[in-house]
Write an enzyme that holds these catalytic residues in place. Sequence first.
Site, short mmCIF file in Angstrom:
data_model
loop_
_atom_site.label_atom_id
_atom_site.label_comp_id
_atom_site.label_asym_id
_atom_site.label_seq_id
_atom_site.Cartn_x
_atom_site.Cartn_y
_atom_site.Cartn_z
CE LYS A 63 21.27 134.70 46.37
NZ LYS A 63 22.70 134.60 46.46
CG ASP A 99 24.47 131.39 47.13
OD1 ASP A 99 24.74 131.08 45.96
OD2 ASP A 99 23.57 132.20 47.44
N GLY A 120 32.56 142.68 54.32
CA GLY A 120 31.19 142.66 53.85
C GLY A 120 30.29 141.90 54.80
N GLY A 122 26.68 141.42 54.00
CA GLY A 122 25.39 141.27 53.32
C GLY A 122 24.90 139.83 53.37
P1 NDP Z 1 24.39 142.62 49.71
O1 NDP Z 1 23.77 143.73 48.93
O2 NDP Z 1 23.53 141.81 50.60
O3 NDP Z 1 25.59 143.23 50.64
C1 NDP Z 1 26.53 144.09 50.09
C2 NDP Z 1 27.69 144.28 51.07
O4 NDP Z 1 28.71 144.98 50.37
C3 NDP Z 1 27.37 145.09 52.29
O5 NDP Z 1 28.11 144.61 53.39
C4 NDP Z 1 27.84 146.49 51.90
O6 NDP Z 1 28.23 147.30 53.00
C5 NDP Z 1 29.08 146.16 51.10
N1 NDP Z 1 29.46 147.16 50.12
C6 NDP Z 1 28.81 147.48 48.98
N2 NDP Z 1 29.52 148.42 48.30
C7 NDP Z 1 30.63 148.67 49.04
C8 NDP Z 1 31.74 149.55 48.86
N3 NDP Z 1 31.86 150.33 47.79
N4 NDP Z 1 32.71 149.53 49.80
C9 NDP Z 1 32.63 148.72 50.87
N5 NDP Z 1 31.59 147.89 51.10
C10 NDP Z 1 30.60 147.87 50.19
O7 NDP Z 1 25.16 141.74 48.64
P2 NDP Z 1 25.38 140.16 48.63
O8 NDP Z 1 25.90 139.73 49.95
O9 NDP Z 1 24.18 139.49 48.10
O10 NDP Z 1 26.52 140.00 47.51
C11 NDP Z 1 27.86 140.36 47.79
C12 NDP Z 1 28.73 139.97 46.63
O11 NDP Z 1 28.74 138.56 46.46
C13 NDP Z 1 28.29 140.56 45.28
O12 NDP Z 1 29.42 141.09 44.63
C14 NDP Z 1 27.76 139.35 44.53
O13 NDP Z 1 27.94 139.49 43.13
C15 NDP Z 1 28.66 138.24 45.09
N6 NDP Z 1 28.10 136.88 44.96
C16 NDP Z 1 28.83 135.94 44.27
C17 NDP Z 1 28.36 134.65 44.13
C18 NDP Z 1 29.15 133.64 43.37
O14 NDP Z 1 28.62 132.56 43.07
N7 NDP Z 1 30.40 133.90 43.04
C19 NDP Z 1 27.08 134.22 44.73
C20 NDP Z 1 26.40 135.27 45.46
C21 NDP Z 1 26.91 136.57 45.55
P3 NDP Z 1 27.17 148.28 53.77
O15 NDP Z 1 26.47 147.42 54.77
O16 NDP Z 1 28.04 149.30 54.37
O17 NDP Z 1 26.24 148.82 52.71
#
Ligand code: NDP
Length: 263
Positions: A63, A99, A120, A122
């Site tokens: 993105k 989004d 989260g 991300g």
């Molecule tokens: P990113 O990879 O950018 O960020 C991931 C985040 O999740 C980080 O904050 C990370 O923390 C945290 N994280 C990952 N694993 C764990 C864990 N086991 N325990 C705690 N924290 C964790 O991902 P995105 O922001 O792009 O996506 C996030 C979610 O949103 C995904 O599940 C994706 O499928 C969903 N999504 C859904 C959409 C929809 O239309 N429904 C659209 C877009 C996304 P850290 O910084 O500590 O690594």
Amino acid sequence: MNLFALFGNPVSHSKSPLMHNLTFQGLNYPGCYTRYLLEEGEKLRETFFALGLKGANITVPHKEHAYRACDHLDVFAEKVGAVNTIVEKEGKLYGYNTDAPGFLKAISEFDNVKTVLFMGAGGTARSTSAILREEGYEVTILNRSKDRLESFKEEGFRTATFESFEYKPFDLVINMTSAGLEDDSLPAPREILDAVIPSAKACVDVIYGKETLFLKLAKTYKKSTKDGSDMLLYQGIIAFEHFTDHQYGFDEIKGFMERAFIL
Ligand code: NDP
């Protein structure tokens, strides 16, 4: 025939081709939507033109590359630095973020919500927190690690790590992490969830297609829950509006696109 594609890595699991193709078919629009596994995000722009696309959606992890690939950005995409929808017009690429408005619409069914806890930090948390704040919600960002919280803090959000989190009640508790997507993990330690869920009006997960352990836990507290399906549907509808230059209304598109969720 106008050709559209989803760029991402991976892309095989995505519902987007089915959502858009059902809608093209239903509306008799001359469009076809496919998926493209893009390994190098830097090649997004040249691949878009090489394939002769009219539009594209962009998913993880491209993105930000999509943001850089565009000639013009809408105000919100510019602000959050992430593009998930591109439309070609006269050889130029126009970028949008659907989004965030999709998520906003998905949670609008919950009344009297002011305070929101995001678990989260991300890319998805970045765009959705920005739109929620514009709409007057108070968003607190809780994240496992510290690094990603820095930019949120600079923008004036309340932030906490698992270690520094101090309990206060929130109207909505939202899983914005990928915890639970491919495993059965919780997005935050059980002690934190057991503190915040009981006082929440509802719990939301952006993950779709399965009931995560977080939503299962929320149900044990008899809370209203919602997964990420509506967010996916609504971001798709808004993208479709851009793809077809706003020829069709939201509900007209919805009527066809939502069929992808029962097939
Ligand atoms: P990113 O990879 O950018 O960020 C991931 C985040 O999740 C980080 O904050 C990370 O923390 C945290 N994280 C990952 N694993 C764990 C864990 N086991 N325990 C705690 N924290 C964790 O991902 P995105 O922001 O792009 O996506 C996030 C979610 O949103 C995904 O599940 C994706 O499928 C969903 N999504 C859904 C959409 C929809 O239309 N429904 C659209 C877009 C996304 P850290 O910084 O500590 O690594």
